[in-house]
Enzyme design. Structure first.
Site, PDB file in Angstrom:
ATOM      1  N   CYS A 145       1.619   1.160  11.781  1.00  0.00           N
ATOM      2  CA  CYS A 145       2.906   1.765  11.395  1.00  0.00           C
ATOM      3  C   CYS A 145       3.261   3.084  12.243  1.00  0.00           C
ATOM      4  O   CYS A 145       4.191   3.435  12.103  1.00  0.00           O
ATOM      5  CB  CYS A 145       2.371   2.679   9.922  1.00  0.00           C
ATOM      6  SG  CYS A 145       1.775   1.602   8.518  1.00  0.00           S
ATOM      7  N   GLN A 189      -7.735  -0.224   3.681  1.00  0.00           N
ATOM      8  CA  GLN A 189      -8.561  -0.425   4.813  1.00  0.00           C
ATOM      9  C   GLN A 189     -10.008  -0.719   4.444  1.00  0.00           C
ATOM     10  O   GLN A 189     -10.669  -0.930   5.587  1.00  0.00           O
ATOM     11  CB  GLN A 189      -8.467   0.236   5.875  1.00  0.00           C
ATOM     12  CG  GLN A 189      -8.401  -0.286   7.398  1.00  0.00           C
ATOM     13  CD  GLN A 189      -7.253  -1.107   7.575  1.00  0.00           C
ATOM     14  OE1 GLN A 189      -6.330  -0.729   7.792  1.00  0.00           O
ATOM     15  NE2 GLN A 189      -7.351  -2.569   7.667  1.00  0.00           N
ATOM     16  N   GLY A 230       0.957  -1.151   0.089  1.00  0.00           N
ATOM     17  CA  GLY A 230      -0.107   0.021   0.091  1.00  0.00           C
ATOM     18  C   GLY A 230       0.844   1.314   0.037  1.00  0.00           C
ATOM     19  O   GLY A 230       0.424   2.189  -0.598  1.00  0.00           O
ATOM     20  N   HIS A 241      -1.824  -7.805   2.137  1.00  0.00           N
ATOM     21  CA  HIS A 241      -2.006  -8.765   3.440  1.00  0.00           C
ATOM     22  C   HIS A 241      -3.107  -7.990   4.228  1.00  0.00           C
ATOM     23  O   HIS A 241      -3.150  -8.746   5.471  1.00  0.00           O
ATOM     24  CB  HIS A 241      -0.556  -8.388   4.064  1.00  0.00           C
ATOM     25  CG  HIS A 241      -0.364  -7.146   4.832  1.00  0.00           C
ATOM     26  ND1 HIS A 241      -0.382  -6.607   6.005  1.00  0.00           N
ATOM     27  CD2 HIS A 241       0.186  -6.216   4.010  1.00  0.00           C
ATOM     28  CE1 HIS A 241      -0.191  -5.474   5.903  1.00  0.00           C
ATOM     29  NE2 HIS A 241       0.063  -4.886   5.005  1.00  0.00           N
TER      30      HIS A 241
END
Length: 426
Positions: free
Chosen positions: A366, A213, A103, A235
């Protein structure tokens, strides 16, 4: 009974059951996809070829990729045809998809690639985004600012949604691109991408959405109808880690950010990740595009929505107090619950739940390890203490959580909260 897969604890030499509730961070690779990849390619003497090679092994690898992309285009085209009468210009082919490492790369390619191309060709150097985007969007925009681009960072309301009037007022003659995420990765909040897209089209501006998301969101399967580009990460929905996808519409051009060979129509150089590409396409086609997100409806609500409401009800039934749920209830179908307990730091609660074999996260994965409060929550108007204390529980769409399991999760969560508060002298 918790998850049906056991971890092996090397310290105690015992196996144990667990609840993995951090699916917004990453999902377990789908077992059917894993078995299929191994059977078709890893156990195939010619499955390792370089797709750019001219011999049989290389052309076999190229054909493998092409066959999978054709399957993806076929599925999307069926959806577009069923949802849009004027669909001829929207029909997709392999040039609409660029496969990346994830992403973050997809977002960087979209933001930098589109912005730089439009600056060179149309002298447009203004970008509009929001204050609560993923760091891969925000940092790409900040980097472009050092190169002379102008960036407007829209505010959001208490639910984490941008104001459409503010967006409209921010569009200028030199606006090249608007980038607003569909579903926020920390709170599960959805933005109205239909209205944003229409506004952008009416003003001759390109619209990119970070859809990483958004797997459980209502418009996920029809995203090509409501944006000029969108990014995905494998993922997040059962594919391999290390592979992503960037969709670009037929009329969109961009400047490549990784240069080298001619791969992927010259837009992303480097030998293609065959297994990664096959895994993300299989996960999309088998698990997302062709499946009704509202399966197992209860009172016209999705199963994930019902499960989160049940979990919240069990939390409410305990003796816990002084907490705030920052996820809008109308967005529970995305499977994300962001909740903050007063006088309980998020990281402390994550570690306490870890000892109970229940795995959650504090805010975005993150920014794990950061001592700063969640910028998403502070931008939504919450205090630093609420933002620092927030945790995120994210459910798995393919796993059915029973009432007994949800009650156990709620009771364990509250037990950990009360223990931490007792230690803190509350």
């Amino acid at each position: 009974m918790k998850e049906d897969i056991l971890f092996y604890n090397n310290n105690s030499n015992k196996s144990y059951n667990y609840y993995y509730l951090d699916n917004a961070s990453t999902t377990q690779m789908d077992s059917d996809i894993l078995r299929g990849l191994y059977y078709d390619y890893c156990d195939n003497a010619v499955g390792f070829g370089n797709p750019s090679s001219l011999h049989f092994v290389g052309t076999h690898a190229r054909q493998t990729i092409n066959n999978h992309i054709a399957m993806l285009c076929e599925d999307y085209n069926k959806i577009i045809k069923n949802n849009n009468e004027n669909n001829k210009e929207l029909m997709l082919n392999k040039t609409n998809f660029i496969f990346t490492s994830g992403g973050s790369e997809s977002n960087n390619l979209a933001i930098k690639g589109i912005a730089k191309y439009l600056f060179k060709t149309k002298n447009k150097n203004h970008i509009i985004t929001s204050q609560i985007e993923h760091p891969s969007i925000l940092n790409a925009c900040k980097q472009l600012e050092t190169e002379g681009f102008e960036v407007t960072y829209l505010s959001c309301d208490k639910k984490g949604k941008i104001n459409l009037d503010e967006l409209k007022d921010s569009i200028k003659d030199n606006t090249a691109l608007v980038s607003i995420m569909y579903v926020n990765n920390e709170t599960g909040t959805e933005n109205d991408i239909k209205s944003i897209f229409k506004m952008c089209v009416d003003n001759n501006v390109y619209f990119h959405t970070d859809a990483v998301q958004s797997t459980n969101a209502p418009l996920f399967s029809v995203l090509p109808l409501y944006c000029h580009s969108f990014s995905l990460s494998g993922h997040k929905f059962g594919a391999m880690q290390g592979v992503g996808l960037l969709y670009i519409s037929n009329d969109l051009k961009l400047e490549p950010q990784i240069v080298g060979g001619h791969q992927q129509n010259g837009l992303r150089a480097g030998t293609e990740n065959i297994l990664g590409i096959c895994s993300i396409i299989r996960a999309l086609c088998f698990n997302n595009l062709n499946k009704d997100l509202n399966l197992s409806k209860l009172n016209d609500k999705t199963r994930l929505e019902c499960e989160l409401e049940t979990l919240v009800n069990y939390i409410n039934q305990t003796n816990v107090n002084d907490y705030i749920i920052t996820t809008p209830k109308e967005c529970f179908h995305n499977g994300i619950l962001n909740i903050s307990f007063n006088n309980v730091e998020g990281e402390s609660l994550v570690l306490a739940m870890n000892k109970e074999y229940i795995y959650i996260s504090s805010g975005s994965a993150c920014s794990a390890g950061s001592i700063e409060p969640s910028y998403v929550l502070t931008s939504m108007g919450y205090s630093d203490s609420v933002a620092k204390n927030a945790i995120r529980i994210s459910l798995k769409r393919s796993y059915l959580y029973t009432d007994e399991q949800l009650k156990e999760i709620a009771n364990t969560l509250v037990k950990c909260v009360n223990n931490i508060r007792r230690i803190n002298g509350d």
